[in-house]
Enzyme design. Sequence first.
Site, short mmCIF file in Angstrom:
data_model
loop_
_atom_site.label_atom_id
_atom_site.label_comp_id
_atom_site.label_asym_id
_atom_site.label_seq_id
_atom_site.Cartn_x
_atom_site.Cartn_y
_atom_site.Cartn_z
N LYS A 1 -12.29 0.16 3.82
CA LYS A 1 -11.47 1.36 3.63
C LYS A 1 -12.36 2.60 3.73
O LYS A 1 -13.48 2.60 3.18
CB LYS A 1 -10.80 1.33 2.25
N TYR B 1 0.82 -1.21 0.00
CA TYR B 1 0.00 0.00 0.00
C TYR B 1 0.85 1.27 0.00
O TYR B 1 0.36 2.35 -0.31
CB TYR B 1 -0.92 0.04 1.22
#
Length: 260
Positions: free
Chosen positions: A217, A38
């Site tokens: 998320k 990420y």
Amino acid sequence: MPALGLGTWQNTDPEDCAAAVATALEMGYRHIDTAQAYGNEEDVGDGIARADVARDDVFLATKVWIDQLAADDVLASTEESLRKLGVDAVDLLYVHWPAGAYDPEETLGAFESLHESGLINRIGISNFQPEGVAEAVELTDAPIFANQIECHPLLPQEELRAHCADHNIEVVAYSPLARGEVFGVPELRSVAEKHGVSEAQVSLAWLREKGVTAIPKATSESHIRDNWESGSLGLDDEDVARIDGIDRRDRRVDPDFAPW
């Protein structure tokens, strides 16, 4: 492991990422999920440090990417992850995918070394199918704690969830809102309207009913809060049956190297 966490995939703006993590923790979240791939472990660490929450109260997970799964690379990259996160250990470390440099004996042996040294508290796998789960269990003395998979009302993963349960492995759902596809699904909309909530809350509550931990998320305070409020939503048997009856299937994550 708290049943609802904050996912940080694609949260690559340093300030936005740190602010989202701090906001979530101060709202009540106690589970934060990130990954080497990420590119935001340092920002996640900043957010944890910024929040007025003790480190020991935060369940922190990260993942080793597929090009770092040779034994020496697992060890070195995990130490780098800890440095970026600003912590002495993570609560859960995942094999991100059984792909790339993944060698079951070598990779999992390195994870066990990290576990024995106290740098990780739990061993996790991610995107593993039943045969890979069984192999991982066979090869490790320390328990496999969790399998993180795509799971949501459009991809319920019944067989894989049952297989994990047979091995006492927790299931953690990434993309639990099907990357936005849950909005507008008629069955989810009807349940959401019945309770006066969003389709997101319904989807997260459904996962909780199935015993699945979700890590949606979110970056804005409003979305972080909406997801958090799913914890107070109770679905009745009719609601669950209606969601279970969705006949649409939609896998949102399907790279060429996937094991299915």
